[in-house]
Design a protein around this motif. Structure first.
Motif, PDB file in Angstrom:
ATOM      1  N   LEU A  73      24.533  49.042 -15.251  1.00  0.00           N
ATOM      2  CA  LEU A  73      24.245  49.383 -16.648  1.00  0.00           C
ATOM      3  C   LEU A  73      23.171  48.427 -17.146  1.00  0.00           C
ATOM      4  O   LEU A  73      23.381  47.212 -17.194  1.00  0.00           O
ATOM      5  CB  LEU A  73      25.504  49.263 -17.499  1.00  0.00           C
ATOM      6  CG  LEU A  73      26.715  50.077 -17.020  1.00  0.00           C
ATOM      7  CD1 LEU A  73      27.885  49.879 -17.974  1.00  0.00           C
ATOM      8  CD2 LEU A  73      26.369  51.559 -16.904  1.00  0.00           C
ATOM      9  N   LEU A  74      22.030  48.985 -17.561  1.00  0.00           N
ATOM     10  CA  LEU A  74      20.881  48.138 -17.882  1.00  0.00           C
ATOM     11  C   LEU A  74      20.248  48.556 -19.206  1.00  0.00           C
ATOM     12  O   LEU A  74      20.194  49.747 -19.536  1.00  0.00           O
ATOM     13  CB  LEU A  74      19.821  48.233 -16.773  1.00  0.00           C
ATOM     14  CG  LEU A  74      20.270  47.790 -15.378  1.00  0.00           C
ATOM     15  CD1 LEU A  74      19.216  48.140 -14.356  1.00  0.00           C
ATOM     16  CD2 LEU A  74      20.566  46.285 -15.360  1.00  0.00           C
ATOM     17  N   TYR A  75      19.785  47.533 -19.946  1.00  0.00           N
ATOM     18  CA  TYR A  75      18.931  47.736 -21.120  1.00  0.00           C
ATOM     19  C   TYR A  75      17.515  47.328 -20.738  1.00  0.00           C
ATOM     20  O   TYR A  75      17.300  46.256 -20.150  1.00  0.00           O
ATOM     21  CB  TYR A  75      19.370  46.864 -22.297  1.00  0.00           C
ATOM     22  CG  TYR A  75      20.693  47.247 -22.922  1.00  0.00           C
ATOM     23  CD1 TYR A  75      21.186  48.528 -22.846  1.00  0.00           C
ATOM     24  CD2 TYR A  75      21.448  46.291 -23.606  1.00  0.00           C
ATOM     25  CE1 TYR A  75      22.396  48.877 -23.423  1.00  0.00           C
ATOM     26  CE2 TYR A  75      22.661  46.625 -24.200  1.00  0.00           C
ATOM     27  CZ  TYR A  75      23.134  47.913 -24.094  1.00  0.00           C
ATOM     28  OH  TYR A  75      24.320  48.252 -24.673  1.00  0.00           O
ATOM     29  N   LYS A  76      16.539  48.147 -21.108  1.00  0.00           N
ATOM     30  CA  LYS A  76      15.136  47.835 -20.845  1.00  0.00           C
ATOM     31  C   LYS A  76      14.354  48.035 -22.138  1.00  0.00           C
ATOM     32  O   LYS A  76      13.951  49.145 -22.474  1.00  0.00           O
ATOM     33  CB  LYS A  76      14.587  48.739 -19.739  1.00  0.00           C
ATOM     34  CG  LYS A  76      13.163  48.403 -19.318  1.00  0.00           C
ATOM     35  CD  LYS A  76      12.704  49.337 -18.213  1.00  0.00           C
ATOM     36  CE  LYS A  76      11.270  49.020 -17.783  1.00  0.00           C
ATOM     37  NZ  LYS A  76      10.794  49.950 -16.738  1.00  0.00           N
ATOM     38  N   THR A  77      14.178  46.932 -22.866  1.00  0.00           N
ATOM     39  CA  THR A  77      13.517  46.990 -24.174  1.00  0.00           C
ATOM     40  C   THR A  77      12.096  46.464 -24.055  1.00  0.00           C
ATOM     41  O   THR A  77      11.881  45.330 -23.595  1.00  0.00           O
ATOM     42  CB  THR A  77      14.285  46.157 -25.213  1.00  0.00           C
ATOM     43  OG1 THR A  77      15.639  46.602 -25.255  1.00  0.00           O
ATOM     44  CG2 THR A  77      13.661  46.303 -26.593  1.00  0.00           C
ATOM     45  N   ALA A  78      11.122  47.270 -24.433  1.00  0.00           N
ATOM     46  CA  ALA A  78       9.720  46.838 -24.372  1.00  0.00           C
ATOM     47  C   ALA A  78       9.492  45.669 -25.332  1.00  0.00           C
ATOM     48  O   ALA A  78      10.107  45.600 -26.405  1.00  0.00           O
ATOM     49  CB  ALA A  78       8.796  48.001 -24.732  1.00  0.00           C
ATOM     50  N   PRO A  79       8.607  44.729 -24.974  1.00  0.00           N
ATOM     51  CA  PRO A  79       8.418  43.522 -25.807  1.00  0.00           C
ATOM     52  C   PRO A  79       7.826  43.802 -27.173  1.00  0.00           C
ATOM     53  O   PRO A  79       7.996  43.004 -28.090  1.00  0.00           O
ATOM     54  CB  PRO A  79       7.473  42.656 -24.961  1.00  0.00           C
ATOM     55  CG  PRO A  79       6.810  43.607 -24.019  1.00  0.00           C
ATOM     56  CD  PRO A  79       7.810  44.682 -23.736  1.00  0.00           C
ATOM     57  N   ASP A  80       7.145  44.951 -27.365  1.00  0.00           N
ATOM     58  CA  ASP A  80       6.527  45.224 -28.669  1.00  0.00           C
ATOM     59  C   ASP A  80       7.440  45.991 -29.613  1.00  0.00           C
ATOM     60  O   ASP A  80       7.037  46.354 -30.723  1.00  0.00           O
ATOM     61  CB  ASP A  80       5.214  46.000 -28.489  1.00  0.00           C
ATOM     62  CG  ASP A  80       5.418  47.312 -27.734  1.00  0.00           C
ATOM     63  OD1 ASP A  80       6.505  47.508 -27.160  1.00  0.00           O
ATOM     64  OD2 ASP A  80       4.477  48.130 -27.710  1.00  0.00           O
ATOM     65  N   VAL A  81       8.677  46.258 -29.193  1.00  0.00           N
ATOM     66  CA  VAL A  81       9.612  46.981 -30.065  1.00  0.00           C
ATOM     67  C   VAL A  81      10.148  46.018 -31.124  1.00  0.00           C
ATOM     68  O   VAL A  81      10.720  44.978 -30.795  1.00  0.00           O
ATOM     69  CB  VAL A  81      10.787  47.565 -29.248  1.00  0.00           C
ATOM     70  CG1 VAL A  81      11.816  48.190 -30.196  1.00  0.00           C
ATOM     71  CG2 VAL A  81      10.283  48.607 -28.269  1.00  0.00           C
ATOM     72  N   PRO A  82       9.970  46.320 -32.432  1.00  0.00           N
ATOM     73  CA  PRO A  82      10.517  45.432 -33.473  1.00  0.00           C
ATOM     74  C   PRO A  82      12.041  45.518 -33.496  1.00  0.00           C
ATOM     75  O   PRO A  82      12.613  46.603 -33.373  1.00  0.00           O
ATOM     76  CB  PRO A  82       9.894  45.972 -34.761  1.00  0.00           C
ATOM     77  CG  PRO A  82       9.577  47.400 -34.461  1.00  0.00           C
ATOM     78  CD  PRO A  82       9.238  47.464 -33.002  1.00  0.00           C
ATOM     79  N   LEU A  83      12.684  44.367 -33.676  1.00  0.00           N
ATOM     80  CA  LEU A  83      14.144  44.319 -33.692  1.00  0.00           C
ATOM     81  C   LEU A  83      14.695  44.439 -35.104  1.00  0.00           C
ATOM     82  O   LEU A  83      15.823  44.898 -35.293  1.00  0.00           O
ATOM     83  CB  LEU A  83      14.641  43.027 -33.045  1.00  0.00           C
ATOM     84  CG  LEU A  83      14.262  42.848 -31.566  1.00  0.00           C
ATOM     85  CD1 LEU A  83      14.833  41.541 -31.029  1.00  0.00           C
ATOM     86  CD2 LEU A  83      14.748  44.017 -30.721  1.00  0.00           C
TER      87      LEU A  83
END
Length: 1009
Positions: free
Chosen positions: A454-464
């Motif tokens: 089970l993995l999360y892959k969040t791009a670095p430019d996505v605002p949190l």
């Protein structure tokens, strides 16, 4: 064929065109007469206007000539008297050039417009002319007569005379003055004004088409000076006559006082005649046009009447046909009426069924929520006790999964709301990593027993930091990820998050859930988002489910202005994706989030046999500015560690997967611990699969530094490494991972807040919270008091209730904003209305922010912190003010940990653990609000729906503030139904439910308070 009896109307209709033609002809004659009358009046007015103008011009010209003569008459007399000796010498010595020049120079100063001068002795014999020569005999005779008359009458005044010379162009005025010497009158001094001087005066006063002229008074037929130069060719004889036309057109005469001349004015010959001719011609043309129009109209009327008679014949024939069809139409109308009645009955049956369905769903939702609230509440209480790390981890996951499950219970109700168009999307600040944190334990539970990554892959430019609806976003992600896990027996499930576009601070984010499961055919993909639909019947039997989840996801994505889709290949796997547009929020800085050590260039070794997991972790490490190296097995990890040690660049942290072939994560760790790393032993983070919680104790036993569970988001990984490098304990990591950072209350210390609230209990709750955070609180009972208090004293913020007597929150906000002094004061709505439409209404009225009841302290303080600026002056207020988070010492009157119907954990958290205040609030509620259901019932019986809704709304706010959850749910449902449809029979059922909940509270509070 026309019906019988229609011939008589036709005879009347035949006579009608004749009358119409007579009316038209009469109208033409009337219009023609009016045209002639208007033309005659216009001609008369034209002539009168020009005559009036010529009279004014004649008068003004004569006055101007009189002014000219009067002015120079005074100059002539003065000059003659003052220069008498000089003039005598000049008269006797006309050839003396010096004397002549001296007199001419003096004359030039006195008479700038003169033409010539003459001198005569007392007998009129000695006449001295200018350089042009001597005067004629007639002039001599006139002068002699005048001189003799002056000598005989008086010698005191200059007089005016007109002297007629026989020469062409020589008609002029003479201004004469007595010439005095030492011995009395010696003669007469003359100054003559020639035609050019007077002609300028006449020219300046006449307008186009008008003529002005001078005529001798004693010779009416003699024209002396014409301003137009019409008499330029004057004959040698002295009598010049006007023509008869000129005499006829003379419209004005005025004498020039003190002279022998008069000014006459006449119009240009033909001016009036031309005007008459033009206007009569236009009138004649207009009359011809009118006659032509009359003829055309008469012809048109005759033709129209023929067509009308033909149409009447056709109409009468059609009437007969229509009457024959009338019975057929009536029969059809009767059939349609019967069908409409049947449709109405069917619609009523459908609406009744829909109401029954809604009542059933509401009842089931309530019955399921009750035990779920108990599970969540007891878990919260257990987390407050002393627990081991494993126990805390278990309970934290139970609590998170329970909350998510409670949200998912609403799926069926959500689908009903979506179908009815009543589901609304909220817009509140949230953090994306918090949504992922809450999703992780749910995925872990569903993946238990399966060999899944089970993995999360969040791009670095996505605002949190975002603004949107985190509950609905999490609901979509829960549906998609749990579906992926359900249909995947082995392999991986990856949640990828990417930024698609950024427009005006509105990021469009793409979420995709990829799996290596059973996949779908094209036909199954086409049907997958329909309600109650799954891949096929066999899938339903094998995997279960209602088939509502994806239909709800599709509708939620539509409400969030997004798109949803799926890409799938049978036997390979599926990727469900959706995009949503959100608002970018403001990041809230907190002291606890500041890095305590520098992690830049930290060397991290990633050990995982799954290629996707290695890629995801490596990207996350590099995004956090660390240096990562990824290997696929325990043996490769040991080799990489040794090589790094040998070259003098040892790894600082090892991110170790627990489940790997050949050599497991724990076995690899033991090998690492057995080797000598010369004081550069790496710190180890063990990452376990969702069903490997039993490894936690083993990890503790062998001294592994940190234990984490997949899936991991980037913030969890950062926090783990940060705490590891700063020697933080795993328990602290767990707390920090799952808690929301509260706003910094130091910025609110000493803030002056106006609380506008009409309910006593709500006042006390809010006041205790605000004063406990170090703020100074003033209270207004309604909107009218709030407007007055804002005008009288300064406040840093206003907390505004919406529903109040006298003046509600909307009206109060508008009244405050009308004063320009208070355009920028923060006004925050604090109300039990929780719908997005109510939030929009608050913001539209001029409020800055919106906080719902029951009051969540963190949300309330967060809203205040966003709008109240720190003030040095405010911080220096009375030192006795209570500091943030440290309420003034108050006696603690301990309450039971469990009171049936009250969420004690939430209530105590709201009041920072002050049981004395909570006891007072519960007592006030018991004394004042437990009978509100009877008041609501009485109001409904009296038909006063507005009063019933107001009472329900008040009870809703108060029960929420004391965290009476079951009563709050019951009154919230009643409040909504009263506002939506008070006539619905469900209102009575909801009121009965509320009465039951209040009776439960009455018994519980009687025992506890």
């Amino acid at each position: 064929m026309a019906p019988p009896g229609s011939q008589q109307p036709m005879t009347a209709a035949t006579d009608r065109p004749k009358g119409t033609i007579l009316l038209v002809v009469s109208a033409i004659f009337l219009v023609g007469g009016a045209v002639l009358q208007l033309t005659h009046r216009e001609i008369d007015a034209f002539e009168d206007r020009h005559v009036s103008i010529i009279e004014i011009e004649t008068k003004e010209a004569s006055i101007a000539i009189e002014a000219l003569l009067a002015g120079h008459r005074r100059h002539v007399r003065t000059f003659a008297l003052e220069k008498s000796d000089l003039l005598a010498a000049y008269a006797e010595n006309i050839d003396n050039r010096k004397l002549r020049a001296e007199i001419e120079e003096s004359l030039a100063r006195w008479f700038p417009n003169y033409f010539t001068f003459t001198i005569a002795n007392v007998k009129g014999e000695d006449l001295v002319n200018d350089l042009e020569g001597l005067v004629g005999p007639a002039c001599q005779q006139n002068i002699q007569e005048y001189v003799v008359s002056i000598h005989r009458v008086t010698a005191e005044h200059a007089v005016f005379q007109s002297v007629i010379h026989p020469q062409p162009h020589n008609y002029h005025f003479d201004v004469m003055a007595p010439w005095q010497g030492p011995d009395g009158l010696r003669g007469v001094f003359f100054v003559s004004f020639y035609p050019e001087t007077v002609q300028k005066i006449l020219s300046s006063h006449q307008s186009p088409g008008h003529f002005l002229a001078l005529v001798h008074k004693q010779r009416d037929n003699l024209i002396e000076i014409n301003a137009d130069g019409a008499r330029d060719h004057i004959s040698t004889h002295r009598d010049i006559y006007l023509s008869s036309l000129e005499i006829e057109n003379t419209h004005s005469q005025r004498d020039v006082d003190g002279s022998l001349w008069r000014v006459v004015g006449y119009l240009q010959p033909g001016l009036i005649d031309d005007f008459k001719q033009t206007h009569w011609l236009a009138a004649a043309v207009l009359l011809c046009l009118l006659l032509t129009a009359a003829a055309v109209s008469a012809r048109f009327i005759v033709q129209t009447d023929k067509r009308r008679r033909w149409a009447i014949d056709e109409l009468e024939s059609t009437i007969v046909d229509l009457q024959s069809s009338k019975e057929t139409l009536e029969n059809q109308a009767q059939m349609m009426t019967t069908m409409a009645e049947e449709q109405s009955q069917l619609r009523q049956i459908a609406e009744t069924a829909e109401q029954h369905k809604s009542q059933f769903l509401a009842s089931m939702s309530h019955e399921i929520r009750t035990p779920m609230n108990a599970i969540i509440g007891l878990t919260m209480l257990a987390l407050k006790t002393d627990l081991s790390g494993r126990q805390r981890d278990y309970l934290t996951k139970v609590q998170s999964a329970g909350k998510s499950l409670l949200g998912l219970i609403n799926d069926i109700l959500d689908f009903s709301k979506i179908e009815a168009g009543k589901l609304e999307i909220e817009s509140i600040p949230f953090r994306l990593d918090t949504v992922l944190d809450e999703l992780a334990p749910i995925m872990a539970v569903r993946a238990s027993g399966k060999p899944l990554e089970l993995l999360y892959k969040t791009a670095p430019d996505v605002p949190l930091d975002l603004v949107g609806d985190p509950l609905r976003l999490g609901q979509i992600l829960v549906n998609l990820t749990t579906n992926a896990i359900k249909f995947t027996e082995k392999g991986e499930v990856v949640l990828a998050i990417d930024l698609v576009a950024m427009q005006d601070d509105r990021p469009r984010i793409r979420f995709s859930v990829s799996d290596t499961g059973i996949g779908m055919t094209k036909q199954q993909v086409a049907e997958i988002f329909k309600p109650f639909s799954q891949a096929d019947a066999s899938t339903t039997r094998q995997y279960g489910g209602t088939g509502l989840g994806l239909a709800i996801c599709r509708n939620l994505v539509d409400l969030m202005d997004g798109e949803i889709g799926v890409e799938s290949e049978e036997g390979v796997g599926s990727t469900f994706w959706f995009t949503v547009s959100l608002e970018q929020g403001k990041a809230v800085a907190a002291t606890s989030q500041q890095p305590r050590v520098d992690l830049r260039d930290l060397r991290v070794l990633i050990v995982d046999d799954n290629e996707t997991a290695r890629t995801v972790f490596l990207e996350a490490i590099e995004t956090l500015t660390m240096k990562g190296t990824a290997v696929a097995s325990g043996h490769q990890a040991l080799e990489a560690l040794r090589q790094a040690q040998n070259v003098g660049m040892p790894f600082d942290v090892v991110l170790m997967d627990s489940l790997m072939p050949e050599m497991s994560g724990l076995e690899t760790v033991r090998h690492i611990q057995s080797e000598d790393w010369r004081s550069h032993a790496p710190q180890i983070i063990l990452v376990a699969a969702p069903d490997q919680d039993d490894l936690h104790q083993q990890a503790d036993d062998i001294g592994i530094d940190t234990f984490l569970t997949k899936p991991l988001n980037q913030s969890q990984l950062f926090n783990a490494i940060m705490n590891l490098r700063s020697a933080a304990s795993p328990a602290e990591l767990s707390d920090r991972t799952h808690k929301v950072v509260a706003p910094n209350l130091e910025t609110l210390t000493g803030a002056r807040v106006l609380l506008v609230e009409d309910n006593d209990i709500n006042q006390q709750v809010a006041r205790e919270l605000l004063e406990g955070a170090g703020m100074r609180v003033s209270i207004a009972q309604n909107g009218r008091e709030a407007v007055a208090m804002v005008a009288e004293q300064p406040f840093d913020a206003v907390l505004m209730d919406i529903q109040m007597p006298e003046m509600d929150g909307y009206e109060a906000t508008v009244a405050i904003r009308e004063d320009r002094r208070f355009q920028d004061i923060p006004i925050i709505a604090m109300t039990a209305h929780a719908l997005a439409s109510e939030r929009d209404k608050c913001l539209a009225s001029g409020m800055n922010d919106y906080v719902t009841k029951p009051i969540d302290p963190d949300l309330l303080f967060g809203a205040l912190a966003r709008w109240i600026s720190p003030s040095g002056t405010r911080r220096e207020h009375d030192a006795k003010t209570t500091a943030p988070g440290k309420a003034a010492d108050k006696p603690r009157d301990t309450l039971p940990d469990v009171i049936d119907g009250i969420d004690m954990e939430a209530a105590r958290a709201m009041l920072r653990g002050n049981d004395a205040i909570l006891r007072k609030l519960l007592g006030d509620f018991r004394n004042n609000y437990l009978d509100k259901d009877a008041e609501i019932r009485d109001a409904l019986t009296a038909g006063d729906v507005e009063a019933a809704a107001r009472l329900a709304h008040t009870l809703k706010g108060v029960s929420g503030n004391i965290r009476a959850t079951r009563a709050y749910d019951a009154v919230a449902a009643l409040d909504h139904q009263l506002r939506d449809d008070a006539e619905n029979p469900q209102v009575r059922q909801l009121l009965d439910t509320l009465s039951d909940r209040l009776q439960e509270l009455k018994k519980a509070l009687a025992d506890a308070v």
